[in-house]
Design an enzyme around this catalytic site. Sequence first.
Site, mmCIF file in Angstrom:
data_model
loop_
_atom_site.group_PDB
_atom_site.id
_atom_site.type_symbol
_atom_site.label_atom_id
_atom_site.label_comp_id
_atom_site.label_asym_id
_atom_site.label_seq_id
_atom_site.Cartn_x
_atom_site.Cartn_y
_atom_site.Cartn_z
ATOM 1 N N GLN B 155 -14.694 15.073 0.175
ATOM 2 C CA GLN B 155 -13.736 14.958 1.283
ATOM 3 C C GLN B 155 -12.364 14.580 0.719
ATOM 4 O OE1 GLN B 155 -12.709 11.407 4.105
ATOM 5 N NE2 GLN B 155 -14.659 12.201 4.836
ATOM 6 N N HIS B 157 -8.298 13.146 1.406
ATOM 7 C CA HIS B 157 -7.307 12.465 2.242
ATOM 8 C C HIS B 157 -5.983 13.209 2.121
ATOM 9 C CE1 HIS B 157 -9.318 8.207 2.226
ATOM 10 N NE2 HIS B 157 -9.813 8.995 3.156
ATOM 11 N N GLU B 184 -9.354 14.337 5.869
ATOM 12 C CA GLU B 184 -9.014 13.240 6.776
ATOM 13 C C GLU B 184 -7.548 12.909 6.627
ATOM 14 O OE1 GLU B 184 -10.930 9.520 5.774
ATOM 15 O OE2 GLU B 184 -10.392 8.597 7.677
ATOM 16 N N GLU B 235 -14.857 9.390 11.458
ATOM 17 C CA GLU B 235 -15.742 8.545 10.644
ATOM 18 C C GLU B 235 -15.324 7.091 10.629
ATOM 19 O OE1 GLU B 235 -15.795 9.753 6.509
ATOM 20 O OE2 GLU B 235 -13.687 9.279 6.251
ATOM 21 N N GLN B 310 -20.047 6.392 5.996
ATOM 22 C CA GLN B 310 -19.290 6.277 4.745
ATOM 23 C C GLN B 310 -19.455 4.842 4.300
ATOM 24 O OE1 GLN B 310 -15.027 6.519 4.535
ATOM 25 N NE2 GLN B 310 -14.653 5.697 6.567
ATOM 26 N N ASP B 349 -12.902 5.972 -2.734
ATOM 27 C CA ASP B 349 -11.691 6.354 -2.013
ATOM 28 C C ASP B 349 -10.543 5.375 -2.282
ATOM 29 O OD1 ASP B 349 -13.167 4.447 -0.664
ATOM 30 O OD2 ASP B 349 -12.884 5.286 1.323
ATOM 31 N N SER B 376 -15.317 9.370 -0.086
ATOM 32 C CA SER B 376 -15.046 9.432 1.361
ATOM 33 C C SER B 376 -13.536 9.424 1.521
ATOM 34 C CB SER B 376 -15.734 8.298 2.100
ATOM 35 O OG SER B 376 -15.711 7.108 1.381
#
Lengths: 148, 758
Positions: B155, B157, B184, B235, B310, B349, B376
């Site tokens: 994933q 950001h 995200e 999430e 997550q 993350d 995440s």
Amino acid sequence: MTDERSEGQGTTPNGDYPLYANGDDTLAAASGRPLRDLSLQKTLSEDISSEDYSISAETLRAQAEIARDAGYPQLAQNLERASELTAVPNETLLEMYEMLRPGRCSFEEYQALAERLRDEFSAAATAAFVEEAAAVYQERGLLRRELE
Amino acid sequence: MTTTAAADRSVNGNAGSRRFSILAGRDINRETYVEEWAEAGLTVADSPYDPQPSLRIVDGEVVEMDGKDRADFDALDRFIADHAIDLAVAEEAMATPSHQMARMLVDINVPQPTIRRLADGCTPAKLCEIVRHMNVLEMMMGLGKMRVRKTPANQAHVTNWRENPALLAADAAEAALRGFAEIETTVRVARAAPLNALAILVGSQTSRGGVLTQCAVEEAFGLRLGIKGLTSYAETLSVYGSERSFVDGDDTPWSKAFLASAYASRGIKIRFTSGTGSEALMGYAERCSMLYLEARCLLITKGAGSQGVQNGSISCIALPEALPGGVRGVLAENLLASMLGLECASGNDALASHSALRKTAKLMLQMIPGTDFICSGYSAIPKQDNMFGGGNFDAEDFDDWTVIQRDMQVNGGIRPVREEEAVAARRQAAQALQAIYAELDFPPIGDEEVEAAALAHSSEDMPERDMVADLAAADRFLEGTANLSDVVRALHRSGFEQAAANLLEMGRQRVAGDYLQPSAIFADGFNVISAINDNNDYTGPGTGYRLEGETWDALQRIPQQKSPRDFIDAQVGEPLPNLAEISTAKVGASANEIVVAVGPAYGTSLVKTIGELDHEEVLEALLTGVAEEEFYGRVVRVYHSADCAAIGHAGARLSGSGIAVGLQSRGTTVIQKRGLAPLNNLELFPQSPSLTLEIYQAIGRNAARYAKGLSPLPVGVKVDNGARLRLIVKTALLHRREIEDIEEKAPQELYFRWEPDV
């Protein structure tokens, strides 16, 4: 990267899944619009509401069944509550969530909420869930405190 | 001791160790390390106050769990006991020794469903007891098997400090191109959320259809964005492992479960958020270990019917990393999530360390086994634009990541891309958003802004926008009636037909709801893969996910990779016209001669050294050095070997003085003496890239001095530590080329038409 579909399907393959591939002719949105009518052509020429992009209660129940068959009972229950909540309007849904946060309501208000879920939205599972929450909130001091 | 203290000490000239002073200044020593303190919740996996596993069921109801009677249950215990534990297997699970379950996790002969079935019947304390038996290697084995989805993913950001929509769209497009399955975003200013969500939605779908997107904002606001069709997953539904932390988070397990259902009712995928350290940070760890509290979080997550979580400490990561065993504890919580059948976006993350070495070491625990989402949130933007507070890995680490994948043949969820592809995807995304802004009457995105977004690295590369006007437009958009179909129409009208089709497809998929199933993502072509049709069937070597075929081809083909076939072009050229073969070389009679023995390809197939010195000039330099000592040089070519020692050895046998210089075509040189063993020598110069003509001349000089019976100072060559690293492929290929010219024949006398300038 995820541009490949792994060889070999799951140990508990569900013949209906994905519903998109296997139920394209029968799937319909929350509005009742059949999925086959949610095409680019129609989007360009017709009025499409957000309900036409929303999942239906029936489809959520079908997904719940798939989850249960694959060994995910709690996810199935969540999707069943979700299927009930498709009937609840957006603003009401947000209000209900807000009510369930700690310290927001009295025990009676939760009972009224449960009743409304049952009567107005036929949401029996969600109503029972709210009642369960109310009982725990009462025991654990999570109801609204009038003095505050 | 702190860096400053170390620096002071060295400045004061006290008797401090210079080495310790340098160590104190290293990145690893910018971090905080503390001893465990259970009473404050500062213990990772094992507090003396952690409950012991127990479970009593009477008439289908849990009446005791982890040493606590039902009457004493807090709200979290109640929720876990009544919703998370499968009572049908609980007695069997609790009766199975924890070390036996730990062994099952590592045992390739025990398939995932067998363990999941038992894990479903475990209490929080029991789950902790199982993983406490395991070291990190065993946990990695367990994680590789228990991961829910067979295919690992990642994933991204995507945010920026200026909330610039064109840049958000461009960065989302690049992230989609790089293969991230989810993207995200979040906000610096909350009101920007609707347009930020729109920007990454349009950006990602312009680049690759099927990327799921979300915007992290306050719970209810997030649901509003989803309802409007601007996000397809959420999430940031945070849960905590103690009742008081949970309430301070302004939720209860029931409100969070309701929220999960509310999202699902609108066709939006969700996963909860938890992670070690949050309770200690919020002051209510109740003297328990971080792992025990996390086990409670995970059972609440499961009980609420969230398909995933997550965890991996997320934004609290620096706290467990300050404690002994912190990184192991984080891996343990990822493993617990997977054991419970929860999709796991496994942290990696938030900024966790200053040290690149420490960051990478930690990453391996998730990257090698593979998780549903390795990060995440991999910061697909530079640090200063990360509105989540700074990523542990960011846009500047893309190439490191793809090289590590290539090194290990491991799929870490990011594919290498070429500059021109990335720029094209970024430009198209920014143009698509520009068109939508024009059609929906938002503050315009100018052509120069589009072009800046296409080429930008960070928001510093973007022109200023009127943020007040953007925020007003965001408010209007959220309150207005415009929906996904208006965006689809706007894209289509502006000629972005594929993007329009992809966006529409996201809507159609929402109607089908297949991505609500555990660990669902879209592979290319909107093919949904999840626990239902892509479940992890690992049972040892040759099973489960294997990085091979097209995906392995794509991941290994990094743009930095070159064809090795033309690697030595610089060393190939026209054979030296003034170097001619005469006859088979004989042993020389003159004590004044030095033999310069060259390799089979010298001056013919190869004409330059690895340091790109002309073979002709190298020979001239050597012979000049020899001549300076009033010796003369004979040149011979060795055919039977390309090995430097063998060339020198053969040369020495032919030399009248018994001294020879052996010279490979790549430039590696030896001074050899007749009678020494081939691998012994007078001087060896293995660092051929560092050799200069002056050094070759000095080598020739020394060879002659040895022949005179002197003991000259060995020729000094500067050591270049990086040479081997830079040139090893070239070295191998030059040697290979020389070997091709090997013939089974005696050394040949060469005529080198040249006169020394001495």
